[in-house]
Every structure is written in structure tokens, then in C-alpha cells.
Design a protein around this motif. Structure first.
Motif, mmCIF file in Angstrom:
data_model
loop_
_atom_site.group_PDB
_atom_site.id
_atom_site.type_symbol
_atom_site.label_atom_id
_atom_site.label_comp_id
_atom_site.label_asym_id
_atom_site.label_seq_id
_atom_site.Cartn_x
_atom_site.Cartn_y
_atom_site.Cartn_z
ATOM 1 N N GLY A 208 0.816 -1.208 0.000
ATOM 2 C CA GLY A 208 0.000 0.000 0.000
ATOM 3 C C GLY A 208 0.848 1.255 0.000
ATOM 4 O O GLY A 208 0.535 2.238 -0.671
ATOM 5 N N SER A 209 1.953 1.234 0.750
ATOM 6 C CA SER A 209 2.840 2.395 0.790
ATOM 7 C C SER A 209 3.510 2.608 -0.557
ATOM 8 O O SER A 209 3.712 3.739 -1.003
ATOM 9 C CB SER A 209 3.909 2.194 1.874
ATOM 10 O OG SER A 209 3.303 2.069 3.150
ATOM 11 N N ALA A 210 3.848 1.516 -1.221
ATOM 12 C CA ALA A 210 4.524 1.620 -2.515
ATOM 13 C C ALA A 210 3.614 2.226 -3.569
ATOM 14 O O ALA A 210 4.056 2.953 -4.459
ATOM 15 C CB ALA A 210 5.006 0.244 -2.962
ATOM 16 N N THR A 211 2.322 1.961 -3.475
ATOM 17 C CA THR A 211 1.380 2.477 -4.473
ATOM 18 C C THR A 211 0.741 3.786 -4.035
ATOM 19 O O THR A 211 -0.042 4.374 -4.772
ATOM 20 C CB THR A 211 0.264 1.447 -4.734
ATOM 21 O OG1 THR A 211 -0.395 1.145 -3.496
ATOM 22 C CG2 THR A 211 0.844 0.173 -5.315
ATOM 23 N N GLY A 212 1.066 4.221 -2.810
ATOM 24 C CA GLY A 212 0.516 5.482 -2.328
ATOM 25 C C GLY A 212 -0.891 5.362 -1.790
ATOM 26 O O GLY A 212 -1.544 6.374 -1.524
ATOM 27 N N ASN A 213 -1.394 4.141 -1.629
ATOM 28 C CA ASN A 213 -2.740 3.931 -1.093
ATOM 29 C C ASN A 213 -2.645 3.613 0.387
ATOM 30 O O ASN A 213 -2.129 2.564 0.768
ATOM 31 C CB ASN A 213 -3.436 2.766 -1.816
ATOM 32 C CG ASN A 213 -3.669 3.096 -3.272
ATOM 33 O OD1 ASN A 213 -3.921 4.247 -3.609
ATOM 34 N ND2 ASN A 213 -3.569 2.084 -4.128
ATOM 35 N N LYS A 214 -3.109 4.528 1.203
ATOM 36 C CA LYS A 214 -3.086 4.308 2.636
ATOM 37 C C LYS A 214 -4.360 3.613 3.081
ATOM 38 O O LYS A 214 -5.421 3.835 2.534
ATOM 39 C CB LYS A 214 -2.941 5.640 3.377
ATOM 40 C CG LYS A 214 -1.604 6.312 3.120
ATOM 41 C CD LYS A 214 -1.465 7.565 3.954
ATOM 42 C CE LYS A 214 -0.108 8.218 3.734
ATOM 43 N NZ LYS A 214 0.046 9.441 4.549
ATOM 44 N N ARG A 215 -4.221 2.806 4.093
ATOM 45 C CA ARG A 215 -5.362 2.064 4.596
ATOM 46 C C ARG A 215 -6.327 2.997 5.297
ATOM 47 O O ARG A 215 -5.923 3.897 6.020
ATOM 48 C CB ARG A 215 -4.875 0.998 5.577
ATOM 49 C CG ARG A 215 -5.960 0.067 6.029
ATOM 50 C CD ARG A 215 -5.318 -1.186 6.540
ATOM 51 N NE ARG A 215 -5.809 -1.509 7.856
ATOM 52 C CZ ARG A 215 -5.374 -2.532 8.543
ATOM 53 N NH1 ARG A 215 -4.421 -3.269 8.070
ATOM 54 N NH2 ARG A 215 -5.869 -2.814 9.717
ATOM 55 N N ARG A 216 -7.598 2.774 5.036
ATOM 56 C CA ARG A 216 -8.632 3.596 5.637
ATOM 57 C C ARG A 216 -8.642 3.402 7.147
ATOM 58 O O ARG A 216 -8.606 2.294 7.649
ATOM 59 C CB ARG A 216 -9.999 3.202 5.052
ATOM 60 C CG ARG A 216 -11.162 3.901 5.697
ATOM 61 C CD ARG A 216 -12.434 3.548 4.946
ATOM 62 N NE ARG A 216 -12.567 2.110 4.727
ATOM 63 C CZ ARG A 216 -13.068 1.283 5.639
ATOM 64 N NH1 ARG A 216 -13.443 1.742 6.819
ATOM 65 N NH2 ARG A 216 -13.186 -0.006 5.369
ATOM 66 N N LYS A 217 -8.673 4.503 7.870
ATOM 67 C CA LYS A 217 -8.698 4.437 9.323
ATOM 68 C C LYS A 217 -10.109 4.650 9.828
ATOM 69 O O LYS A 217 -10.864 5.453 9.315
ATOM 70 C CB LYS A 217 -7.770 5.498 9.925
ATOM 71 C CG LYS A 217 -6.292 5.267 9.607
ATOM 72 C CD LYS A 217 -5.434 6.321 10.275
ATOM 73 C CE LYS A 217 -3.955 6.075 9.977
ATOM 74 N NZ LYS A 217 -3.099 7.097 10.624
ATOM 75 N N GLY A 218 -10.445 3.945 10.905
ATOM 76 C CA GLY A 218 -11.758 4.091 11.509
ATOM 77 C C GLY A 218 -11.662 4.915 12.768
ATOM 78 O O GLY A 218 -10.614 5.490 13.081
ATOM 79 N N PRO A 219 -12.756 5.008 13.527
ATOM 80 C CA PRO A 219 -12.750 5.761 14.778
ATOM 81 C C PRO A 219 -11.725 5.190 15.747
ATOM 82 O O PRO A 219 -11.287 4.047 15.623
ATOM 83 C CB PRO A 219 -14.184 5.569 15.299
ATOM 84 C CG PRO A 219 -14.979 5.183 14.098
ATOM 85 C CD PRO A 219 -14.049 4.426 13.214
ATOM 86 N N ALA A 220 -11.347 5.990 16.717
ATOM 87 C CA ALA A 220 -10.360 5.556 17.700
ATOM 88 C C ALA A 220 -10.827 4.286 18.387
ATOM 89 O O ALA A 220 -11.972 4.179 18.824
ATOM 90 C CB ALA A 220 -10.151 6.664 18.739
#
Length: 247
Positions: A208-220
Motif C-alpha cells: 500500500g505504501s509503494a502504491t501510495g494507497n493508505k489504509r482507511r482508518k476508523g474511529p479511535a
């Protein structure tokens, strides 16, 4: 032609016309006599009451059928199919196989008293997963929707009980597939056919870092659905949701 022939022919023609007239007259008298001899049957009060009672009975049946349809709609039940009212079963909260915080899939499907059918569905589902060429090393969340839809359709076709009128969005078969893939990955890790979940997680993050796609983050405090799914690989094999661990 001779005079005698003409005489005979004339006599014969007159005789035929006379016979026809006689038959026609008899027929007319017979028809007239038949029509005039019958009198229309009078409808008695008793007949009228019987007819009225029959109409009332039909009306009562129609009203009862309408009331039944309204009750089914209120319960969310589907119309009758082969004389059976299909009760809609929604997916329970939690994860399948977790009797404490989730649900037991066999019970949730209404098959708590029909283990044979539940196991037969599981066997057919596994065959269809192979037929659809689903890669068990990929998490359920990342599977090809078209391949999953094929599994659902084939399994529904084999078991009419799995109709979408009963299980919206094929959630029951989806839970079976999800658990089956988890069991397969767990077995693959044990036999070192595939990397463990931490390694797979790291590889996904690096990709994901290599393609520039960051993982979606949810609420704390929330967890990603793939983390929840992969954590199930640490649990013992669960025959309830998709059958025992297989190679």
C-alpha cells in the motif's frame, strides 16, 4: 323423351315435394310443441338463500386471504412458496462461531435441528468455492465479488432453503465462505504453505505504501475488518461455520 316418361317424372316430383312438406310440418309441430310445453323453473326462496350463503362464504375466504397477506407483510415474511410461508432471517450481530459475543451459524440459519442439511450445505459450498477458483490465501474482504456471487448462486440452486427471501444478500452462505477461507489459511500457515497473518499484514502495508494507497482508518479504538477476520485464524477450527479445517 316419351310422353309416358314425362308423366312418370311429374308424378314422382310431386310425390317428393309432398313428402318433404309433410316432414317439415311434423318438425315444426314438434319444435313448437317442445317450446310451448316447457315452463321456466321458478327459483324458490330456499335456492336464493343457498346462493347467498355461498357468496358470503367466498367473500369470507377472500377477506381471510387478504388479512393473511397483510400479516405476512407486517412480519417481513415473503409470500407463500409451495404452500410454505418464507420467514425472513436477518444476520445477527457479532461474528459467526462466537457463542459469547456473536452467534452460532447453524442456529442462526434455523437449522439447529437439521445438522444433516447444514453439513450438506457446507460440503456444497466448499465445492463451489473450488469451482469458482477462489484464492483462499486472499482475505474474504478482498475476494472478487463476481466469484463470490457465483458461489452464492450455485449453492442457492442446490438448496432452495437458502433463497434470498429467507437470507437477504446471501449472508448465511457468505458467512460459511468466510469461515472456510479462514480455516484454509490457518491450515496453510500451520503447514507453512503461506506466510502467517502478521507477515501478510506487513506485506499488504508495504504494498500500500509503494502504491501510495493508505489504509482507511476508523474511529479511535476501532479495528479494520481484515484484522478481525485474520484474528479468527488464531482460534481453533470451527466446524460450525464452513466445516472442519481442510488441506
Amino acid at each position: 323423351m316419351s310422353e309416358n316418361d314425362n308423366s312418370v317424372g311429374g308424378t314422382t316430383g310431386q310425390g317428393n315435394r309432398g313428402a318433404n312438406a309433410h316432414r317439415t310440418g311434423n318438425t315444426g309441430r314438434t319444435q313448437a310443441g317442445g317450446a310451448g310445453g316447457r315452463k321456466p323453473k321458478k327459483t324458490s326462496q330456499k335456492d336464493l338463500e343457498a346462493e347467498l350463503a355461498a357468496l358470503k362464504a367466498k367473500l369470507a375466504q377472500s377477506e381471510a386471504a387478504q388479512k393473511k397477506l397483510e400479516e405476512q407483510a407486517a412480519r417481513g415474511a415473503a409470500p407463500e412458496e409451495n404452500g410454505e410461508v418464507i420467514e425472513r432471517i436477518e444476520r445477527p450481530q457479532g461474528e459467526a462461531g462466537d457463542s459469547k459475543n456473536g452467534f452460532i451459524l447453524q442456529d442462526a440459519m434455523g437449522l439447529q435441528d437439521d445438522r444433516l442439511q447444514y453439513e450438506a450445505i457446507g460440503r456444497t459450498m466448499r465445492k463451489n468455492v473450488i469451482r469458482a477458483d477462489i484464492d483462499y490465501t486472499i482475505d474474504f474482504r478482498r475476494q472478487d465479488p463476481a466469484k463470490l456471487a457465483m458461489v452464492y448462486k450455485l449453492t442457492r440452486k442446490a438448496f432452495p432453503y437458502l433463497t434470498r427471501a429467507r437470507f437477504p444478500l446471501d449472508w448465511a452462505v457468505a458467512e460459511m465462505v468466510k469461515q472456510y477461507l479462514c480455516n484454509k489459511r490457518r491450515y496453510g500457515v500451520k503447514k507453512q504453505y503461506i506466510p502467517d497473518r502478521e507477515t501478510r499484514k506487513r506485506e499488504r502495508e508495504e504494498a500500500g505504501s509503494a502504491t501510495g494507497n493508505k489504509r482507511r482508518k476508523g474511529p479511535a479504538g476501532s479495528r479494520h475488518i481484515d484484522d478481525v477476520e485474520e484474528d479468527e485464524e488464531d482460534a481453533p477450527g470451527n466446524a460450525d461455520s464452513g466445516g472442519p479445517v481442510e488441506a
